[in-house]
Design a protein around this motif. Structure first.
Motif, PDB file in Angstrom:
ATOM      1  N   MET A  14      50.846  46.352  19.707  1.00  0.00           N
ATOM      2  CA  MET A  14      50.550  46.671  20.893  1.00  0.00           C
ATOM      3  C   MET A  14      49.418  45.800  21.888  1.00  0.00           C
ATOM      4  O   MET A  14      49.012  46.688  21.878  1.00  0.00           O
ATOM      5  CB  MET A  14      50.967  48.139  21.617  1.00  0.00           C
ATOM      6  N   ARG A  15      49.496  44.610  22.631  1.00  0.00           N
ATOM      7  CA  ARG A  15      48.080  44.128  23.678  1.00  0.00           C
ATOM      8  C   ARG A  15      48.639  44.665  24.560  1.00  0.00           C
ATOM      9  O   ARG A  15      50.152  44.197  25.110  1.00  0.00           O
ATOM     10  CB  ARG A  15      48.885  42.338  23.177  1.00  0.00           C
ATOM     11  N   ILE A  16      47.440  44.141  24.649  1.00  0.00           N
ATOM     12  CA  ILE A  16      47.313  44.623  26.398  1.00  0.00           C
ATOM     13  C   ILE A  16      46.515  43.429  27.019  1.00  0.00           C
ATOM     14  O   ILE A  16      45.182  43.586  26.601  1.00  0.00           O
ATOM     15  CB  ILE A  16      46.607  46.583  26.781  1.00  0.00           C
ATOM     16  N   LEU A  17      46.614  43.705  28.632  1.00  0.00           N
ATOM     17  CA  LEU A  17      45.972  42.374  29.790  1.00  0.00           C
ATOM     18  C   LEU A  17      45.359  43.184  30.032  1.00  0.00           C
ATOM     19  O   LEU A  17      45.776  44.090  31.246  1.00  0.00           O
ATOM     20  CB  LEU A  17      46.818  41.467  30.069  1.00  0.00           C
ATOM     21  N   GLY A  18      44.043  43.074  30.149  1.00  0.00           N
ATOM     22  CA  GLY A  18      43.024  43.361  32.042  1.00  0.00           C
ATOM     23  C   GLY A  18      42.445  42.492  32.641  1.00  0.00           C
ATOM     24  O   GLY A  18      41.727  41.713  31.742  1.00  0.00           O
ATOM     25  N   LEU A  19      42.671  42.694  33.162  1.00  0.00           N
ATOM     26  CA  LEU A  19      42.042  42.071  34.652  1.00  0.00           C
ATOM     27  C   LEU A  19      41.443  42.621  35.368  1.00  0.00           C
ATOM     28  O   LEU A  19      41.935  43.392  36.262  1.00  0.00           O
ATOM     29  CB  LEU A  19      43.865  41.414  35.121  1.00  0.00           C
ATOM     30  N   ASP A  20      40.685  41.974  36.163  1.00  0.00           N
ATOM     31  CA  ASP A  20      38.696  42.252  36.874  1.00  0.00           C
ATOM     32  C   ASP A  20      39.462  41.042  38.020  1.00  0.00           C
ATOM     33  O   ASP A  20      38.503  40.181  37.611  1.00  0.00           O
ATOM     34  CB  ASP A  20      37.623  41.846  35.980  1.00  0.00           C
ATOM     35  N   TYR A  21      40.379  41.013  39.106  1.00  0.00           N
ATOM     36  CA  TYR A  21      40.270  40.898  40.298  1.00  0.00           C
ATOM     37  C   TYR A  21      39.263  41.122  40.777  1.00  0.00           C
ATOM     38  O   TYR A  21      38.587  41.571  41.302  1.00  0.00           O
ATOM     39  CB  TYR A  21      41.463  41.596  41.169  1.00  0.00           C
ATOM     40  N   GLY A  22      38.831  39.425  41.138  1.00  0.00           N
ATOM     41  CA  GLY A  22      38.064  38.926  42.382  1.00  0.00           C
ATOM     42  C   GLY A  22      38.486  37.974  43.135  1.00  0.00           C
ATOM     43  O   GLY A  22      39.312  37.854  42.742  1.00  0.00           O
ATOM     44  N   ASP A  23      37.551  37.678  44.278  1.00  0.00           N
ATOM     45  CA  ASP A  23      38.217  36.876  45.147  1.00  0.00           C
ATOM     46  C   ASP A  23      38.031  35.394  44.632  1.00  0.00           C
ATOM     47  O   ASP A  23      39.332  34.194  44.821  1.00  0.00           O
ATOM     48  CB  ASP A  23      36.794  37.493  46.132  1.00  0.00           C
ATOM     49  N   ARG A  24      36.786  35.121  43.726  1.00  0.00           N
ATOM     50  CA  ARG A  24      36.328  33.823  43.221  1.00  0.00           C
ATOM     51  C   ARG A  24      37.224  33.798  42.040  1.00  0.00           C
ATOM     52  O   ARG A  24      37.424  32.349  41.588  1.00  0.00           O
ATOM     53  CB  ARG A  24      35.168  33.518  43.640  1.00  0.00           C
ATOM     54  N   ARG A  25      37.128  34.631  40.918  1.00  0.00           N
ATOM     55  CA  ARG A  25      37.622  34.526  39.426  1.00  0.00           C
ATOM     56  C   ARG A  25      38.014  35.948  39.165  1.00  0.00           C
ATOM     57  O   ARG A  25      38.116  37.300  39.937  1.00  0.00           O
ATOM     58  CB  ARG A  25      36.618  34.324  39.050  1.00  0.00           C
ATOM     59  N   ILE A  26      38.994  35.835  38.875  1.00  0.00           N
ATOM     60  CA  ILE A  26      39.677  37.116  37.614  1.00  0.00           C
ATOM     61  C   ILE A  26      39.088  37.070  36.023  1.00  0.00           C
ATOM     62  O   ILE A  26      39.994  35.814  35.529  1.00  0.00           O
ATOM     63  CB  ILE A  26      41.573  36.705  37.895  1.00  0.00           C
ATOM     64  N   GLY A  27      38.212  37.853  36.051  1.00  0.00           N
ATOM     65  CA  GLY A  27      38.507  37.801  34.588  1.00  0.00           C
ATOM     66  C   GLY A  27      39.696  38.621  33.835  1.00  0.00           C
ATOM     67  O   GLY A  27      40.894  39.172  34.532  1.00  0.00           O
ATOM     68  N   VAL A  28      39.476  37.867  32.397  1.00  0.00           N
ATOM     69  CA  VAL A  28      40.911  38.534  31.592  1.00  0.00           C
ATOM     70  C   VAL A  28      40.641  39.178  30.372  1.00  0.00           C
ATOM     71  O   VAL A  28      39.313  38.295  29.492  1.00  0.00           O
ATOM     72  CB  VAL A  28      41.667  37.594  31.268  1.00  0.00           C
ATOM     73  N   ALA A  29      41.059  40.369  29.940  1.00  0.00           N
ATOM     74  CA  ALA A  29      40.216  40.638  28.496  1.00  0.00           C
ATOM     75  C   ALA A  29      41.915  40.853  27.479  1.00  0.00           C
ATOM     76  O   ALA A  29      42.748  41.290  28.462  1.00  0.00           O
ATOM     77  CB  ALA A  29      39.467  41.759  28.567  1.00  0.00           C
ATOM     78  N   LEU A  30      41.855  40.797  26.306  1.00  0.00           N
ATOM     79  CA  LEU A  30      43.306  40.975  25.595  1.00  0.00           C
ATOM     80  C   LEU A  30      42.539  42.399  24.520  1.00  0.00           C
ATOM     81  O   LEU A  30      41.622  42.358  23.986  1.00  0.00           O
ATOM     82  CB  LEU A  30      43.731  39.534  25.321  1.00  0.00           C
TER      83      LEU A  30
END
Length: 137
Positions: free
Chosen positions: A1-17
């Motif tokens: 079961m893969r989960i995607l993590g998003l760190d939302y920012g004004d300029r960039r969105i960090g993505v982790a899996l």
């Protein structure tokens, strides 16, 4: 079961899996936060390519636990993901993940330029790992 993590920012969105078992989180990429359409398209592609079953969006809370303007923006982003994609979207308290990521990179003596390139991705990995650890308990 893969989960995607998003760190939302004004300029960039960090993505982790997460790994396939949902045990560990790895930084995946950064998405430039330009047009909403392009951001949603890229996240949709990542969901499809990686068989993602859940998305976790970091919810920055104030230190007293309340939700401020930044948190409301993240909640609206999560709502937009729910409307656009066919996977569940959870919000997760991400207080100080960017601070922790920056501190770890400073301790590793990573140059300012390289830190800028990876700090959002690393913050996303930290928030996703926290989420995975809490789910496992």
């Amino acid at each position: 079961m893969r989960i995607l993590g998003l760190d939302y920012g004004d300029r960039r969105i960090g993505v982790a899996l997460s790994d396939a078992f949902g045990w560990t989180a790895q930084g995946l990429e950064m998405i430039e936060n330009g047009s909403e359409e392009a951001v949603l398209r890229r996240i949709s592609e990542l969901v499809e390519q990686n068989g993602v079953q859940t998305i976790v969006v970091g919810l920055p809370k104030n230190m007293n636990g309340t939700i401020g303007p930044r948190g409301e923006i993240c909640m609206a982003f999560a709502d937009k993901l729910r409307e656009t994609l066919s996977v569940p979207v959870d919000l997760w308290d991400e207080r100080l993940t960017t601070v922790a990521a920056t501190r770890a990179l400073l301790e590793a003596d990573v140059s300012r330029r390289k830190r800028k390139q990876v700090v959002d991705k690393m913050a996303a990995a930290l928030l996703l790992q926290n989420y995975l650890d809490a789910r496992g308990k």
